[in-house]
Enzyme design. Structure first.
Site, short mmCIF file in Angstrom:
data_model
loop_
_atom_site.label_atom_id
_atom_site.label_comp_id
_atom_site.label_asym_id
_atom_site.label_seq_id
_atom_site.Cartn_x
_atom_site.Cartn_y
_atom_site.Cartn_z
N HIS A 31 12.33 -6.79 -11.85
CA HIS A 31 11.39 -6.00 -11.04
C HIS A 31 10.25 -5.49 -11.92
O HIS A 31 10.37 -4.44 -12.56
CB HIS A 31 12.13 -4.81 -10.40
CG HIS A 31 11.28 -4.00 -9.46
ND1 HIS A 31 11.81 -3.28 -8.42
CD2 HIS A 31 9.95 -3.78 -9.41
CE1 HIS A 31 10.83 -2.66 -7.78
NE2 HIS A 31 9.69 -2.94 -8.38
N ARG B 206 0.70 -7.20 -12.04
CA ARG B 206 -0.64 -7.05 -11.43
C ARG B 206 -1.42 -8.36 -11.51
O ARG B 206 -1.14 -9.27 -10.81
CB ARG B 206 -1.42 -5.89 -12.07
CG ARG B 206 -0.61 -4.59 -12.22
CD ARG B 206 -0.38 -3.87 -10.94
NE ARG B 206 0.08 -2.51 -11.16
CZ ARG B 206 0.86 -1.84 -10.32
NH1 ARG B 206 1.27 -2.38 -9.19
NH2 ARG B 206 1.22 -0.61 -10.58
N ASN C 286 2.87 -6.81 -4.46
CA ASN C 286 1.91 -5.82 -3.93
C ASN C 286 0.61 -5.82 -4.76
O ASN C 286 0.14 -4.79 -5.22
CB ASN C 286 2.52 -4.41 -3.87
CG ASN C 286 2.93 -3.88 -5.24
OD1 ASN C 286 3.15 -4.64 -6.17
ND2 ASN C 286 3.03 -2.55 -5.35
N LYS D 164 10.09 -9.73 -0.97
CA LYS D 164 10.19 -8.30 -1.23
C LYS D 164 9.80 -7.54 0.04
O LYS D 164 8.72 -7.76 0.61
CB LYS D 164 9.25 -7.90 -2.37
CG LYS D 164 9.13 -6.40 -2.61
CD LYS D 164 10.39 -5.81 -3.24
CE LYS D 164 10.37 -4.29 -3.34
NZ LYS D 164 9.56 -3.75 -4.38
N HIS E 102 12.89 -2.39 -1.15
CA HIS E 102 12.56 -1.04 -1.62
C HIS E 102 13.17 -0.08 -0.60
O HIS E 102 12.72 -0.04 0.54
CB HIS E 102 11.03 -0.89 -1.69
CG HIS E 102 10.58 0.49 -2.03
ND1 HIS E 102 9.72 0.75 -3.07
CD2 HIS E 102 10.84 1.70 -1.47
CE1 HIS E 102 9.49 2.05 -3.14
NE2 HIS E 102 10.15 2.65 -2.17
N HIS F 288 15.75 -0.40 -7.45
CA HIS F 288 15.60 0.97 -7.91
C HIS F 288 16.25 2.03 -7.00
O HIS F 288 15.60 2.88 -6.42
CB HIS F 288 14.16 1.35 -8.28
CG HIS F 288 13.09 1.07 -7.27
ND1 HIS F 288 13.22 1.35 -5.95
CD2 HIS F 288 11.84 0.57 -7.44
CE1 HIS F 288 12.10 1.02 -5.34
NE2 HIS F 288 11.25 0.54 -6.21
N ASP G 188 10.98 -1.63 -12.96
CA ASP G 188 9.89 -1.27 -12.06
C ASP G 188 8.63 -0.93 -12.88
O ASP G 188 7.92 0.03 -12.57
CB ASP G 188 10.27 -0.10 -11.13
CG ASP G 188 9.26 0.06 -9.98
OD1 ASP G 188 8.42 -0.83 -9.79
OD2 ASP G 188 9.31 1.09 -9.29
N HIS H 100 -0.80 1.44 -14.43
CA HIS H 100 -2.07 1.82 -13.82
C HIS H 100 -3.04 2.14 -14.95
O HIS H 100 -2.63 2.35 -16.10
CB HIS H 100 -1.90 3.05 -12.93
CG HIS H 100 -1.01 2.80 -11.73
ND1 HIS H 100 -1.43 2.09 -10.63
CD2 HIS H 100 0.28 3.15 -11.49
CE1 HIS H 100 -0.43 2.01 -9.75
NE2 HIS H 100 0.62 2.64 -10.26
O1 DOR Z 1 6.14 4.02 -8.34
C1 DOR Z 1 5.94 2.92 -7.83
N1 DOR Z 1 4.89 2.17 -8.19
N2 DOR Z 1 6.79 2.50 -6.88
C2 DOR Z 1 6.52 1.39 -6.15
O2 DOR Z 1 7.30 1.06 -5.28
C3 DOR Z 1 5.28 0.63 -6.38
C4 DOR Z 1 4.80 0.83 -7.75
C5 DOR Z 1 3.42 0.28 -7.99
O3 DOR Z 1 3.16 -0.85 -7.57
O4 DOR Z 1 2.60 0.95 -8.63
ZN ZN Z 2 8.05 -1.80 -7.95
#
Ligand code: DOR
Ligand code: ZN
Length: 430
Positions: free
Chosen positions: A61, A65, A95, A146, A173, A219, A284, A288
């Site tokens: 997981h 990006r 995502n 997912k 999730h 998670h 996970d 960012h």
């Molecule tokens: O904290 C998270 N960030 N939980 C998620 O489910 C998505 C992830 C993200 O893509 O930043």
């Molecule tokens: Zn995630």
């Protein structure tokens, strides 16, 4: 004949320590295990240095990006960070921008991974708008689908259709869409609003659909969710932060979904882990940009772990809470089993030659610098082992602090013959 690569040291996998020996690699596969090194083009001899030679770690997981979110992380920077922490395979989340829920977007993603990934990889598809597109996506080399909370609201009939298919992995999730609140909440109020009841309710909902697919709950942050998921026959993973991060504040560094819970809950989760009811660790890894983590009003949820988590969780072995074989189950064979990769997570002839060489200690502070997300909160800094080499398909990708420029990365789901994509049998359990 000279072997391609030979790796010597104390051989160990989820079955325990096998003693000193060498792994002989030919054509990306383990060709044999020997007591002494045969002649080799590339010899990594760690005998007598207290180093373990283990199956490559797997993170099922991660958010690499890439595409239009490459400013946060991309397929190269994320997998470089993975290689530095002994991770020889990652599975990427959909995502992204665009979302990996169309054949076009998924093709673009798979191309980027093929071109830039330093470690073995696969990807989960997002839930598309209709079941026909889901069948097209399922025929591509993906690890599964997912399901996010929003999919239960916007694309519920497609989710139900995918869950009805017996040869698919569906990673969920576990939160209902009602749990998703505006970003401006504080961390502590999110802990209340996004409480354990939303997790359990999501698992109940999936169980009530009587899925024929293999369901994996990713998670899990609450002990009760874990219980419910296991009684429904689902597999589960836990993150390092839900397990061990007991001191957190309102700082955006600690904003994550699902939210961090109370110390009491993380202790109970740890107890479940130590009792053997967790199938895998997963990071996970959710990177960012620094500015997205600095501004309280636009704070993005996620913790970037790829360069640190195996080293940090090894502290559980040093503390004698987990045995080494249990740790190797959670970081390697367990995730391989969830993904259905029979040739991963084990040192034996015929397995994929993904190998991590590591040495316990010293207890030290990590200073990651390969991931683009370099805001490292204190709790991620602790390391109880040192990764000496990460080998992917026989290629030494990372060695003693340096990326070598080599890579043998593949997507095992598109490997000719699919030899590494076979269902597991019960005897694979520890
Ligand atoms: O904290 C998270 N960030 N939980 C998620 O489910 C998505 C992830 C993200 O893509 O930043
Ligand atoms: Zn995630």
């Amino acid at each position: 004949m000279r072997a391609e690569t030979v790796v010597c040291g104390t051989l160990v996998d989820y079955r325990g320590v096998h003693g000193e020996g060498c792994v002989v690699v030919e054509d990306g596969v383990i060709a044999g295990i020997t007591s002494r090194p045969p002649s080799a083009v590339n010899l990594l001899d760690h005998r007598g240095r207290g180093a373990y030679v283990a199956p490559g770690f797997i993170d099922l997981h991660v958010h690499l990006r890439g595409l239009r979110l490459s400013y946060k992380e991309d397929e190269y920077s994320g997998t470089a960070a993975a290689a530095a922490s002994g991770i020889a395979m990652v599975v990427d989340m959909p995502n992204t921008v665009p979302r990996l829920a169309t054949v076009e977007a998924l093709s673009e993603k798979l191309q980027a991974l093929e071109r830039y990934s330093l470690v073995d990889y696969s990807v989960y598809a997002g839930i598309p708008g209709d079941i026909e597109e889901a069948s097209r996506l399922a025929s591509m080399p993906i690890a599964g689908f997912k399901v996010y909370p929003g999919d239960l609201l916007d694309r519920f009939s497609v989710v139900r259709g995918i869950l009805g298919s017996s040869d698919t992995l569906v990673v969920v999730h576990p939160e209902l869409p009602e749990a998703e609140k505006p970003l401006v909440e504080s961390n502590s109020s999110r802990t209340l609003h996004r409480g354990c009841h939303w997790e359990i309710a999501a698992v109940e909902l999936i169980a009530s659909l009587q899925p024929r697919a293999r369901v994996h709950i990713t998670h899990v942050s609450c002990p009760s969710t874990l219980e419910r998921a296991r009684s429904a026959g689902f597999t589960v993973d836990v993150t390092p932060h839900h397990l061990l991060l007991q001191e957190w504040s309102e700082d955006c560094l600690f904003r994550v979904n699902p939210p961090l819970r109370s110390p009491h809950y993380s202790m109970l989760l740890l107890e479940k882990l130590l009792g053997g009811t967790v199938d895998a660790f997963a990071s996970d890894h959710a990177p960012h940009a620094v500015w997205e983590k600095s501004e309280p009003l636009t704070c993005r949820p996620g913790i970037p772990w790829l360069e640190a988590w195996p080293q940090m969780l090894y502290c559980l072995v040093v503390a004698k809470a987990l045995r080494l074989d249990e740790y190797l189950w959670l970081v390697s064979r367990g995730p391989a089993r969830i993904l259905g990769l029979s040739g991963y997570g084990v040192l034996e002839p015929g397995a994929r030659a993904n190998i991590t060489v590591f040495k316990p200690g010293p207890d030290r502070v990590l200073a990651p610098g390969l991931s683009k997300a370099r805001y490292i909160p204190y709790f991620m800094e602790r390391s109880c082992m040192e990764v000496l080499a990460t080998i992917v398909g026989g290629a030494v990708v990372y060695r003693e602090g340096v990326l070598t420029g080599e890579t043998g990365a593949v997507n095992p789901l598109s490997w000719p013959g699919g030899a590494h994509w076979r269902p597991y049998h019960e005897k694979d359990s520890p």
